[in-house]
Design an enzyme around this catalytic site. Structure first.
Site, PDB file in Angstrom:
ATOM      1  CB  SER A 158      73.838  64.380  42.677  1.00  0.00           C
ATOM      2  OG  SER A 158      72.617  64.718  43.315  1.00  0.00           O
ATOM      3  CE  LYS A 192      34.412  23.883  47.030  1.00  0.00           C
ATOM      4  NZ  LYS A 192      35.319  24.744  46.293  1.00  0.00           N
ATOM      5  CD  GLU A 212      40.687  30.531  43.985  1.00  0.00           C
ATOM      6  OE1 GLU A 212      39.550  30.075  43.857  1.00  0.00           O
ATOM      7  OE2 GLU A 212      41.447  30.266  44.973  1.00  0.00           O
ATOM      8  CB  SER A 232      37.144  22.957  51.447  1.00  0.00           C
ATOM      9  OG  SER A 232      36.243  23.280  52.489  1.00  0.00           O
ATOM     10  CB  SER A 274      66.058  62.902  46.006  1.00  0.00           C
ATOM     11  OG  SER A 274      66.616  62.947  47.317  1.00  0.00           O
ATOM     12  N   GLY A 275      65.652  59.762  47.243  1.00  0.00           N
ATOM     13  CA  GLY A 275      66.422  58.567  47.582  1.00  0.00           C
ATOM     14  C   GLY A 275      67.785  58.879  48.172  1.00  0.00           C
ATOM     15  CG  HIS A 332      27.746  38.882  24.858  1.00  0.00           C
ATOM     16  ND1 HIS A 332      27.885  40.212  25.173  1.00  0.00           N
ATOM     17  CD2 HIS A 332      27.918  38.796  23.518  1.00  0.00           C
ATOM     18  CE1 HIS A 332      28.100  40.913  24.061  1.00  0.00           C
ATOM     19  NE2 HIS A 332      28.150  40.065  23.038  1.00  0.00           N
TER      20      HIS A 332
END
Length: 630
Positions: A306, A491, A498, A485, A269-270, A355
């Protein structure tokens, strides 16, 4: 020299012997007496006469403080006698560093635990060495937080410096005693929280996930609003109400963030979080208004409230503010940046793909307009979830009936919260649903998940279209933000794409958690509220950050490789689709297959078929004309 030997710690010992593995005799003990087990290290040294105590030096496998009782016996570790070694007149010192334990002195008194420090009296007349006292190391304490300074070396028994260790217990802070309904408990004297917060820290020290600060800021809004409503109704005197409101305003601004240490994994309920806020605000309010009288966490700060209604209220407030102030602006800015690229590239013809195979042409601008439209649609879906989030459970108190809360309190506190935040919060029409269900959070999370799905699609497209630079699709040139890299020089990787993909996967997973948690409401209360709040705020927060970074460090810097785009358009066999109205589907398909098998251009194969002339081919197959209805 072994790093744990007494000599290594500057003790002027007269002799020493190290036995890193296997069995080793010690002193004049006969075979079968004191020895080290395989994998252990035993350090033996004659204690100089002028040293009054044994050297309690920490060793590998046992590098923590030790404790003993007044008589020198082993004592439960409470930190009070850490580092104190027993008196042992004319004793040899044996320090054992081990991960497996070792036999007690004499070989027949049982196995001592790893890290034991033994003071051994030398035996006489061929008798085995015996232990005058044995000290065991305290349980391992948590390592210091990342980035915290290493503890400094300090005096050890007044004889030698105690080596600094990242696992050494810090000095015990000054404490004060606080009381709640379960009795007294010690609380750090420099903290404003009280007994219930301290109990929660003890009982719910699970992982490293803390309750999000947005929840505490939202709680500050609730407590400030409640104090004002209660004061206007005459239920709370002006002095206390103003002090609580001032303290709550500090919580909203983040000034009290350090006083809210609780873990996410607590009561469903926290309640502990609500009481953490109540205790801190009561303490702070008392400091702000010392003449206001006692300010009680429950009787005054939590008046007419509450945990069961305030925690879902805080969650809704935090969710609305997070969406309005962070996620929606970040998504809108990203959509605008994509729309700008779309407009700039609307006339650049490229080959389409379905596709993952070649398809008919479209323009780069058309492709990117699809990205922007997806984002705009998902922004609208998130906005559509806001009205339900603006319905607040406050005033429902324990089970939705509003017990101990005046009838007008629910509407008044919602109006006050709306005034404080500038958002159109209202009281929930049915408090039983507001306490027992979490449907609004599920709907909002689902909308956020939709945005994550769209962003994942966009990020994937962009990283594939930018693949290369020489052996991939290579249509887009992405910004080179950092080396890609550690082994391949030069690279550069699509790192922003990502990162976005990882964030989207996380958001989609957290949405599943939210839905599962919302399904666990039982009777009059959902008891997975902290889990719902934590995952929603985490998901929306990281998605907002990812959207901003994706825009700034990727989208805005993307350029087109126009030469590569044109080359791929000319090589595509799917331009043959334009011939279908003129020669029919089957003949067009045969031309495409022949071109592929013979490694011809589409035009060469079409002319060779005899079904169409070169002039008609050039007139019909115009890539730009294929990008719109005709």
């Amino acid at each position: 020299m072994h790093p744990c030997s007494p000599e290594a710690h500057a003790l002027p010992l007269q002799a020493q012997a190290l036995f890193p593995t296997g069995f080793a005799r010690q002193g004049n003990a006969p075979a079968g007496g004191d020895h080290a087990m395989p994998g252990q290290v035993m350090v033996r040294a004659q204690r100089p006469r002028h040293l009054p105590r044994c050297a309690g030096v920490a060793c590998p496998g046992g590098d923590l403080p030790i404790s003993r009782d007044a008589a020198g016996r082993n004592a439960p570790d409470d930190g009070s006698n850490a580092g104190v070694a027993p008196k042992c007149s004319n004793a040899d010192v044996a320090l054992i560093g081990s991960h497996t334990g070792f036999p007690a002195a004499g070989g027949d008194a049982g196995i001592q635990p790893p890290g034991t420090i033994a003071c051994l009296e030398p035996g006489g007349g061929g008798a085995s060495t015996t232990a005058a006292a044995v000290l065991r190391l305290a349980p391992r304490s948590p390592a210091p937080a990342r980035g915290s300074p290493m503890p400094m070396a300090s005096s050890h028994n007044g004889i030698m410096p105690k080596p600094a260790s990242p696992t050494a217990d810090p000095p015990r802070p000054a404490m004060r005693r606080e009381r709640d309904s379960m009795g007294e408990i010690e609380v750090p004297a420099d903290r404003m929280w009280g007994a219930q917060t301290q109990r929660s820290l003890h009982h719910f020290s699970i992982g490293g996930d803390r309750m999000p600060r947005e929840i505490y800021h939202a709680y500050g809004v609730i407590k400030q609003a409640a104090a004002r409503v209660n004061q206007r109704a005459g239920r709370l005197d002006v002095a206390r109400a103003e002090a609580i409101a001032r303290a709550a305003a500090e919580a909203v601004e983040g000034q009290l963030d350090g006083e809210f240490p609780l873990f996410v994994w607590q009561t469903g309920s926290g309640t502990q979080t609500n009481m953490n806020v109540n205790e801190v605000l009561a303490h702070r309010a008392a400091r702000l208004a010392p003449d206001a009288g006692t300010i009680h966490p429950n009787d005054h700060v939590n008046l007419a409230q509450s945990s069961n209604d305030t925690f879902p209220t805080a969650t809704h407030i935090a969710a609305v503010l997070q969406l309005q102030r962070r996620l929606l602006p970040a998504l809108a800015a990203l959509a605008a940046a994509i729309e700008a690229k779309s407009a700039a590239w609307m006339d650049v013809v490229k080959i389409g793909r379905t596709h993952l195979q070649d398809a008919v042409p479209l323009t780069v601008g058309q492709e990117w307009s699809g990205y922007a439209a997806q984002l705009r649609a998902n922004i609208a879906h998130i906005r559509a979830a806001l009205p339900a989030l603006r319905e607040l459970a406050a005033g429902g108190t324990a089970v939705g009936t509003g017990l101990n809360s005046p009838p007008e309190f629910a509407a008044q506190i919602a109006a006050e919260i709306a005034a404080l935040t500038g958002e159109a919060f209202v009281t929930a029409p049915n408090k039983f649903a507001a306490l027992a269900g979490a449907d609004a959070m599920v709907a909002a999370s689902g909308a956020v998940r939709g945005a994550a799905a769209a962003l994942a699609k966009i990020a994937n497209d962009i990283r594939f279209l930018g693949s290369g630079p020489r052996c991939g699709l290579g249509e887009l040139m992405l910004p080179a933000n950092e080396p890609g890299s550690s082994i391949m020089p030069g690279k550069v990787n699509p790192t922003q794409c990502e990162a976005m993909l990882m964030v989207c996967a996380q958001v989609i997973g957290e949405d599943a958690i939210i839905a599962s948690a919302a399904a666990q409401g039982n009777f009059e209360l959902n008891t997975m509220r902290p889990l719902i709040a934590f995952n929603f705020l985490h998901a929306t927060g990281i998605l907002a950050d990812a959207a901003r970074n994706f825009r700034v460090f990727c989208i805005e810097g993307i350029e087109l490789n126009r030469e590569r785009i044109g080359e791929l358009v000319q090589r595509s066999l799917m331009l043959v689709t334009a011939l279908t109205p003129a020669i029919g589907y089957d003949k067009a398909a045969k031309i495409a297959h022949d071109a592929l098998e013979r490694n011809q251009t589409l035009r060469e194969a079409a002319v060779a078929s005899g079904w169409i002339s070169g002039e008609d081919f050039d007139r019909i197959v115009v890539p730009k004309d294929l990008t719109h209805p005709r």
